[in-house]
Every structure is written in structure tokens, then in C-alpha cells.
Design an enzyme around this catalytic site. Structure first.
Site, PDB file in Angstrom:
ATOM      1  N   CYS A   1       3.150   0.444  -8.241  1.00 12.91           N
ATOM      2  CA  CYS A   1       3.605  -0.937  -8.105  1.00 12.91           C
ATOM      3  C   CYS A   1       4.150  -1.454  -9.432  1.00 12.91           C
ATOM      4  O   CYS A   1       3.432  -1.464 -10.425  1.00 12.91           O
ATOM      5  CB  CYS A   1       2.452  -1.826  -7.666  1.00 12.91           C
ATOM      6  SG  CYS A   1       1.737  -1.323  -6.109  1.00 12.91           S
TER       7      CYS A   1
ATOM      8  N   CYS B   1       0.872  -1.173   0.000  1.00 11.11           N
ATOM      9  CA  CYS B   1       0.000   0.000   0.000  1.00 11.11           C
ATOM     10  C   CYS B   1       0.913   1.228   0.000  1.00 11.11           C
ATOM     11  O   CYS B   1       2.136   1.083   0.047  1.00 11.11           O
ATOM     12  CB  CYS B   1      -1.012   0.004   1.145  1.00 11.11           C
ATOM     13  SG  CYS B   1      -0.336   0.121   2.804  1.00 11.11           S
TER      14      CYS B   1
ATOM     15  N   CYS C   1      -2.272   1.415  -4.264  1.00 11.62           N
ATOM     16  CA  CYS C   1      -1.019   2.105  -4.628  1.00 11.62           C
ATOM     17  C   CYS C   1      -0.978   2.427  -6.114  1.00 11.62           C
ATOM     18  O   CYS C   1      -0.018   2.998  -6.602  1.00 11.62           O
ATOM     19  CB  CYS C   1       0.212   1.336  -4.185  1.00 11.62           C
ATOM     20  SG  CYS C   1       0.507  -0.211  -5.022  1.00 11.62           S
TER      21      CYS C   1
END
Length: 138
Positions: A94, A16, A90
Site C-alpha cells: 500500500c 486487501c 496488504c
């Protein structure tokens, strides 16, 4: 019968933004529920200074201690090591590698919320982690 071959263990990475709430709770549950059957990592694209105190309190109610947990920066190596990458808000931060399994769990960010509001998020995370453990250890 114990399987001592570590390379056969699945690895899960929870990501996250701040690595201070959702991903820490998920990692705590996975370690608690899977023991040493699954390697567990968590990280954040912009890690906070410390784990959210309310998340720590919510997990303490479940008998899971997150006091020693420290937010970590997301690295491409961490993603490479993982078999399953679970993202929690996120977005594009990522990195995506072919051959990995990605799941995006839409969960409310517990930052700034009181304990009463964090408990349902925690319970939702627990249900999702239980499903993941059942799948990966089947």
C-alpha cells in the site's frame, strides 16, 4: 437538511491483497451504513478474478448484495483520493502519502474458509465500519 457539496464528503479506501473478501465486505457495509454521506472505494494489490463466494453469501445474510462487486487493482490515484485508507493485511504493497489517515485492521483472510468461519470476520468488520461511520459523520 442535505449537504450537496460533494468535496466535503470523506472518502474511504479499503485495501486487501486480493480485494475479494475483507475489503469487499467492509466496502459493502460502509455503503450500506453511510449511504451517500461517505465515498467508498476498495482495491487490492493483487486483485482476484472474482469476489469470494463465501464473502458474498455472508453479506447476503445481512441484506447486502456483493454479487456485482468486482475486484480492482490498487492505484496511487485511489490512495490520493481517499481521506482514510484502511489496510487489511496488504503490508508494504500500500502506497503511503503524507496527510492521509491510515488504519490497519488485522482480520483473518476469509479465503478458503467455510461460511461458519467467515461470519465472525464479517461481524468484526461490521463493528469496525460502524465505528468509522460514527467518527466520520460526527
Amino acid at each position: 437538511m442535505m449537504d450537496t457539496v460533494t468535496s466535503s464528503k470523506p472518502a474511504v479506501l479499503f485495501v486487501c491483497v486480493h480485494n475479494a473478501g475483507r475489503s469487499q465486505m467492509a466496502a459493502g457495509y460502509l455503503r450500506h451504513l453511510a449511504g451517500d454521506r461517505i465515498d467508498v472505494f476498495s482495491a487490492g494489490s493483487e486483485p482476484a478474478d472474482r469476489v469470494n463466494a463465501v464473502a458474498v453469501a455472508a453479506m447476503a445474510e445481512e441484506g447486502i448484495d456483493l454479487l456485482g462487486a468486482q475486484p480492482a487493482i490498487l492505484t496511487t490515484d485511489a490512495v490520493r483520493r481517499a481521506d482514510v485508507v484502511v489496510t487489511m493485511g496488504c503490508g508494504d504493497a500500500c502506497p503511503v502519502f503524507p496527510g492521509k489517515r491510515y488504519e490497519d485492521w488485522e482480520l483473518t483472510d476469509p479465503a478458503g474458509l467455510p461460511l461458519e468461519a467467515v461470519r465472525p470476520i464479517r461481524d468484526d468488520i461490521r463493528r469496525r465500519v460502524e465505528d468509522l461511520v460514527a467518527e466520520l459523520t460526527a
